[in-house]
Design a protein around this motif. Structure first.
Motif, PDB file in Angstrom:
ATOM      1  N   MET A 363      38.648  37.069  38.960  1.00  0.00           N
ATOM      2  CA  MET A 363      37.192  37.171  38.862  1.00  0.00           C
ATOM      3  C   MET A 363      36.757  38.573  38.473  1.00  0.00           C
ATOM      4  O   MET A 363      35.886  38.755  37.613  1.00  0.00           O
ATOM      5  N   MET A 364      37.359  39.569  39.112  1.00  0.00           N
ATOM      6  CA  MET A 364      36.949  40.942  38.859  1.00  0.00           C
ATOM      7  C   MET A 364      37.268  41.364  37.424  1.00  0.00           C
ATOM      8  O   MET A 364      36.493  42.083  36.793  1.00  0.00           O
ATOM      9  N   ARG A 365      38.390  40.908  36.890  1.00  0.00           N
ATOM     10  CA  ARG A 365      38.739  41.275  35.519  1.00  0.00           C
ATOM     11  C   ARG A 365      37.815  40.569  34.522  1.00  0.00           C
ATOM     12  O   ARG A 365      37.437  41.150  33.499  1.00  0.00           O
ATOM     13  N   TYR A 366      37.438  39.338  34.776  1.00  0.00           N
ATOM     14  CA  TYR A 366      36.456  38.672  33.922  1.00  0.00           C
ATOM     15  C   TYR A 366      35.128  39.419  33.954  1.00  0.00           C
ATOM     16  O   TYR A 366      34.388  39.436  32.969  1.00  0.00           O
ATOM     17  N   ALA A 367      34.808  40.023  35.093  1.00  0.00           N
ATOM     18  CA  ALA A 367      33.575  40.802  35.211  1.00  0.00           C
ATOM     19  C   ALA A 367      33.707  42.185  34.586  1.00  0.00           C
ATOM     20  O   ALA A 367      32.732  42.947  34.562  1.00  0.00           O
ATOM     21  N   GLY A 368      34.910  42.527  34.098  1.00  0.00           N
ATOM     22  CA  GLY A 368      35.116  43.799  33.406  1.00  0.00           C
ATOM     23  C   GLY A 368      35.690  44.899  34.260  1.00  0.00           C
ATOM     24  O   GLY A 368      35.838  46.035  33.792  1.00  0.00           O
ATOM     25  N   PHE A 369      36.062  44.575  35.520  1.00  0.00           N
ATOM     26  CA  PHE A 369      36.567  45.607  36.420  1.00  0.00           C
ATOM     27  C   PHE A 369      38.100  45.636  36.404  1.00  0.00           C
ATOM     28  O   PHE A 369      38.749  44.590  36.466  1.00  0.00           O
ATOM     29  N   ASN A 370      38.654  46.822  36.367  1.00  0.00           N
ATOM     30  CA  ASN A 370      40.101  47.000  36.316  1.00  0.00           C
ATOM     31  C   ASN A 370      40.668  46.886  37.735  1.00  0.00           C
ATOM     32  O   ASN A 370      40.872  47.879  38.430  1.00  0.00           O
ATOM     33  N   VAL A 371      40.927  45.647  38.133  1.00  0.00           N
ATOM     34  CA  VAL A 371      41.363  45.357  39.503  1.00  0.00           C
ATOM     35  C   VAL A 371      42.680  44.581  39.462  1.00  0.00           C
ATOM     36  O   VAL A 371      42.866  43.683  38.636  1.00  0.00           O
ATOM     37  N   SER A 372      43.583  44.948  40.343  1.00  0.00           N
ATOM     38  CA  SER A 372      44.822  44.195  40.549  1.00  0.00           C
ATOM     39  C   SER A 372      45.036  44.059  42.054  1.00  0.00           C
ATOM     40  O   SER A 372      44.229  44.552  42.854  1.00  0.00           O
ATOM     41  N   ILE A 373      46.131  43.406  42.442  1.00  0.00           N
ATOM     42  CA  ILE A 373      46.370  43.276  43.880  1.00  0.00           C
ATOM     43  C   ILE A 373      46.679  44.616  44.521  1.00  0.00           C
ATOM     44  O   ILE A 373      46.632  44.732  45.752  1.00  0.00           O
ATOM     45  N   ASP A 374      46.970  45.648  43.728  1.00  0.00           N
ATOM     46  CA  ASP A 374      47.134  46.986  44.306  1.00  0.00           C
ATOM     47  C   ASP A 374      45.827  47.453  44.943  1.00  0.00           C
ATOM     48  O   ASP A 374      45.833  48.127  45.982  1.00  0.00           O
ATOM     49  N   ASP A 375      44.697  47.102  44.318  1.00  0.00           N
ATOM     50  CA  ASP A 375      43.394  47.460  44.884  1.00  0.00           C
ATOM     51  C   ASP A 375      43.150  46.696  46.177  1.00  0.00           C
ATOM     52  O   ASP A 375      42.607  47.233  47.150  1.00  0.00           O
ATOM     53  N   TYR A 376      43.543  45.422  46.181  1.00  0.00           N
ATOM     54  CA  TYR A 376      43.435  44.615  47.404  1.00  0.00           C
ATOM     55  C   TYR A 376      44.227  45.271  48.535  1.00  0.00           C
ATOM     56  O   TYR A 376      43.716  45.473  49.638  1.00  0.00           O
ATOM     57  N   GLN A 377      45.486  45.595  48.240  1.00  0.00           N
ATOM     58  CA  GLN A 377      46.343  46.166  49.277  1.00  0.00           C
ATOM     59  C   GLN A 377      45.852  47.537  49.715  1.00  0.00           C
ATOM     60  O   GLN A 377      45.991  47.903  50.891  1.00  0.00           O
TER      61      GLN A 377
END
Length: 720
Positions: A363-377
Motif C-alpha cells: 500500500m505504501m509503495r503504491y502511495a509513493g512512499f519508499n517503504v519495506s519491511i525494514d521500516d516495519y521492523q
C-alpha cells in the motif's frame, strides 16, 4: 422527514480540471448511471426513501452538479460470490441516497474478491495474491478513468482492502504529480463479521466416537487432536483442520471414506451464517479491518458491524467525507503517511495477520512512499508494544463477540486501542489525522474507561496486557535476506522452547506432499528415514536441544518431548514461482498434530493464512525461483533458530555432528548447484499450472510488497 446535517452551502471541489465540464462525452454518458443508481436506492430501500422524503432527481440535476464540480463519489463494493459481500447492496444504496442528499454525485462499481478459504489448498491460491495487484489496478483505472474525487468503500476480506487502498492511493500519488486535480479522499466501511457456526449434535457424537476409537487403538495423540479442534467455533479454518484429522483417521483404518465424507459434509453445512460476512477469526480479513481503522480511514459507526448498518451509520461515513473535502491533509496518501507507525504498533498489539507484512509495504509503495519491511521492523524495535487482544476461538472472544461488545458500548474499538496503548506508555502519534477531521488525540480525549471493567475476562480488548511479546518479527539469516514469523501465533511455551533450537530439514517442492506426510500413519518412521539423516545426526540434535536421552527405539518420545525437531521446508512457493500461495493446510495440520506441534516448524517462501498458529516462518526473500538459499536446502540439513537475536542459520551438518556450529550458505556447497538446476526446471514447469495472464513475472519481492516494477520505481517519498 427532512434530511439533517446538510452543508450550509453546496461543496464544490477546488481543482483546475473538471472533465465533466470540459469534455461533453462524460457529461452525456454518466448521468444515466447516477439516475439508475438512485432509482434502485428508492425502489430497494422504500422505507429509507419514505422516511427521508427522498425522490429520484432528473437528469438535468445530475448534469448541473457535474458541471459545478460537486463531489463525485465512487461507492466501491465487492462481488456477491464472496460471503463478505452478501450485504453490500443495501449499504451501497443507502450511501448513494446520502451522497445525493449532501449535494454530491454517487456512482457505484464492484471489484472481484477472491475468497481465500475457497482457494485454499488448490490452484486458486496461486491467483489470490495476484488478485490483489489486479484489483488495485482495476480500482485505479475506474477511479481515474471516470475522474472521481472520493470513495465510500465497503471493504471485504483477504487481499481486497489493501488492494482498494493501494488503487486509491496510487491515484492520489499521480494527481499530486499532475497538479491539476484535487487529491483523493476515502472512507472505509469494513464488511460485517460472520458469526461462527456450531458443530451439530449428531456430528459431534460422530467425532467423539472417532476420537474414542483412536484412543483405544493406541493413537491417543489423534484422539486428543480431534477433541482439541472440537473446542473451536466452526469456521472454514477449523473445517480444514478436521479434514486433516479425518484423513489421518481413515489412513489408520479407524473410519472409511464414506464416514470421512459424511462428517466433512455435515461440518460444511453448519459452518457459515446465511448473512455471510468476514470470518470471525483474527486473520487477514479482520486484520485488514483493524488496519483500516488504525490508519484513521474508518468512522467508529462503521468499524465493527454484525449486519447491514443502519442509515445513520452510513450517513456518518458519507458525512465524514464531506467534512474533509478541500482539505488535502485528510487525503488518503497523507493519512497513510501520518499513521504508518501507529498502524505498525496497533498491528503488533492486536496479534494480527503476518500477511500485513506484505500488504503494508504494498500500500505504501503504491502511495509513493519508499517503504519495506525494514521500516516495519524499525518501528517495532524502537517502540515495542504488549499484546492487548485476548482473541480466542475457543473461549467466546472472537471478532463477532468484539463487535457485540462495541455495539453495547463496552469498548470504542480502535479508539479504545489507541487510548490503552497511550496509557501504557507506547509512543502513539496522537497528532496524526483521521478521516473524521480530528486527530487521534481529539478522538480519545475524555475516554477514561476504554474498556468496560464489568466484562472482566470476557473482554477481547484488554487494558492490562495479555503478554509483553506479540506481533510479527522479521528474521535474517545466513542463507537469505529476511523472512517473517508470527510471534503472536506462538504460545509462550513454544517461544521459549524454540529459542536457540536446531531442526533437521525435510524438503518439499509443494504443500500436497507435505500434507501427505503429516497425515500418514507411519509419519515418525518416514521422518527417521529421511535422506541424509543418520543416527549420529539425530543424537546430536536431541542433545543440542536439551534432551538427555537418545532412544532410537522410541523416536515418538523424542518428538513429543520436543527435542527431536524437524523443519518442514516448502520451497518454490514464492510470488514469481507460483503466485505465493498460502501454506495454510500444512500449517493447520502441524498446529493440530500433537507430535509435530511440540517439535517442529514450517518454513516457506510462500505465505500463511492470517489465522495461522504455531511455529511458521514465511515470506523468505529471495525466493527459491530467484535463486534464494531456500532453494538450495535439502533433506538432512541443519537449521538453527534464535528468537532472541531473530536469526535463522544454516549449519554445516558434518561440523554440527562433531559439535561445531558453523553458519554458512548452502549455495556455496559444491554439491548443490546441480540439485538446484534440476529443481529450478521443475519450478518452471510447475509455473505453467497458472494462466499466463496471472503469473507474477518480474514482480518485486515480499520485503517490498510484491509490487509491479513501475510502482516500485516511483516509490521515492519518505514516510517519516
Amino acid at each position: 422527514m427532512s434530511p439533517t446535517n446538510l452543508p450550509a452551502q453546496p461543496v464544490i471541489i477546488d481543482e483546475k480540471a473538471n472533465p465533466y465540464r470540459d469534455c461533453i462525452q462524460g457529461l452525456a454518458n454518466q448521468p444515466i448511471t447516477v439516475i439508475s443508481l438512485l432509482r434502485s436506492a428508492v425502489n430497494e430501500n422504500p422505507t429509507v426513501a419514505r422516511d427521508r422524503d427522498f425522490s429520484v432527481p432528473e437528469i438535468k440535476d445530475v448534469v448541473g452538479r457535474l458541471v459545478e464540480n460537486r463531489p463525485r463519489i465512487a461507492i466501491i463494493a465487492g462481488a456477491p460470490d464472496h460471503p463478505a459481500h452478501l450485504l453490500d447492496r443495501p449499504q451501497a444504496l443507502m450511501a448513494a441516497i446520502r451522497i445525493w442528499e449532501m449535494g454530491g454525485v454517487p456512482f457505484l462499481f464492484h471489484v472481484p474478491v477472491i475468497c481465500d478459504g475457497t482457494a485454499q489448498n488448490n490452484i486458486g491460491q496461486s491467483y489470490s495474491l495476484a488478485s490483489r495487484n489486479h484489483t488495485a489496478a482495476a480500482v485505479n483505472i475506474t477511479f481515474e478513468g471516470h475522474s472521481y474525487h472520493a470513495a465510500y468503500v465497503i471493504a471485504g476480506c483477504d487481499k481486497s482492502p489493501a488492494a482498494v487502498v493501494a488503487g486509491l492511493a496510487s491515484a492520489d500519488h499521480a494527481r499530486a504529480y499532475r497538479g491539476d486535480q484535487a487529491p483523493v479522499w476515502a472512507v472505509f466501511a469494513p464488511s460485517h463479521v460472520l458469526k461462527g457456526g456450531e458443530i451439530p449434535d449428531g456430528t459431534r457424537r460422530l467425532l467423539d466416537k472417532i476420537a474414542s476409537d483412536a484412543d483405544h487403538a493406541g493413537h491417543d495423540d489423534l484422539g486428543g487432536d480431534i477433541r482439541e479442534n472440537m473446542r473451536y467455533i466452526l469456521q472454514c479454518t477449523s473445517d480444514e483442520a478436521f479434514a486433516g484429522l479425518l484423513e489421518r483417521a481413515r489412513l489408520l483404518g479407524l473410519i472409511d471414506g464414506a464416514m470421512e465424507r459424511r462428517v466433512l459434509d455435515e461440518l460444511a453445512t453448519a459452518t457459515c451464517d446465511s448473512k455471510g460476512g468476514i470470518c470471525a477469526f483474527n486473520g487477514t480479513g479482520n486484520s485488514s479491518r483493524t488496519m483500516l481503522a488504525a490508519f484513521g480511514l474508518t468512522p467508529p459507526e462503521l468499524e465493527l458491524l454484525t449486519d447491514v448498518p443502519p442509515f445513520a451509520a452510513v450517513a456518518a461515513g458519507v458525512d465524514a467525507l464531506f467534512g474533509v473535502f478541500n482539505k488535502p491533509e485528510y487525503a488518503i496518501g497523507n493519512l497513510l503517511k501520518a499513521n504508518f507507525a501507529n498502524f505498525v504498533r496497533v498491528h503488533n498489539a492486536t496479534g494480527s495477520s503476518s500477511n500485513m507484512l506484505l500488504h503494508l509495504p504494498f500500500m505504501m509503495r503504491y502511495a509513493g512512499f519508499n517503504v519495506s519491511i525494514d521500516d516495519y521492523q524499525d518501528v517495532r524495535t524502537k517502540t515495542p508494544v504488549p499484546e492487548i487482544f485476548a482473541h480466542s476461538l475457543t473461549e467466546n472472544r472472537d471478532t463477532f463477540v468484539l463487535a457485540q461488545q462495541m455495539a453495547e458500548g463496552k469498548n470504542r474499538g480502535m479508539e479504545s486501542i489507541y487510548r490503552i496503548l497511550s496509557d501504557l506508555g507506547v509512543a502513539m502519534d496522537l497528532d496524526a489525522p483521521t478521516v473524521l477531521g480530528k486527530t487521534w488525540g481529539q478522538r480519545i480525549a475524555g475516554l477514561d474507561n476504554p474498556v468496560d471493567v464489568t466484562l472482566g475476562d470476557a473482554s477481547v480488548i484488554r487494558a492490562t496486557p495479555v503478554r509483553q511479546r506479540s506481533g510479527v518479527d522479521v528474521i535474517t539469516g545466513s542463507f537469505f535476506e529476511n523472512c517473517a514469523v508470527k510471534t503472536s501465533g506462538m504460545s509462550d511455551r513454544l517461544l521459549s522452547h524454540f529459542d536457540d533450537h536446531v531442526f533437521i530439514v525435510r524438503y518439499y517442492e509443494n504443500e500436497h506432499v507435505c500434507n501427505g506426510d503429516f497425515a500418514s500413519p507411519d509419519l515418525v518412521t518416514r521422518l527417521m528415514e529421511t535422506d541424509g539423516v543418520s543416527e549420529e545426526l539425530i543424537a546430536a540434535v536431541v542433545r543440542r536441544n536439551g534432551g538427555n536421552r537418545v532412544d532410537m527405539d522410541a523416536p515418538k518420545d523424542m518428538f513429543e518431548q520436543g527435542h527431536l525437531s524437524f523443519a518442514f521446508v516448502i520451497g518454490g512457493q514464492g510470488p514469481e514461482a507460483y503466485g505465493m500461495p498460502e501454506m495454510f493446510s500444512p500449517s493447520q495440520n502441524l498446529r493440530h498434530h500433537r507430535i509435530l506441534e511440540a517439535s517442529s516448524m514450517l518454513i516457506t517462501d510462500g505465505r500463511y493464512s492470517g489465522v495461522t498458529k504455531g511455529a511458521c516462518i514465511g515470506h523468505m526473500v529471495p525466493e527459491a525461483f530467484a535463486g534464494g538459499g531456500i532453494g538450495y536446502l535439502c533433506d538432512g540439513d541443519v537449521l538453527r533458530l534464535n528468537l532472541t537475536s531473530l536469526t535463522l542459520d544454516w549449519l554445516d551438518p558434518k561440523a554440527f555432528i562433531e559439535g561445531r556450529e558453523l553458519p554458512a550458505d548452502p549455495k556455496l556447497q559444491a554439491d548443490r548447484a546441480q540439485m538446484f538446476d534440476a529443481r529450478f526446471k521443475r519450478m518452471e514447469s510447475r509455473q505453467c499450472d497458472i494462466a499466463a495472464s496471472n503469473v507474477l513475472d518480474g514482480i518485486g519481492n515480499a520485503a517490498r510488497g510484491i509490487v509491479p516494477p513501475a510502482v516500485d520505481r516511483r516509490a521515492v517519498k519518505g514516510w517519516r
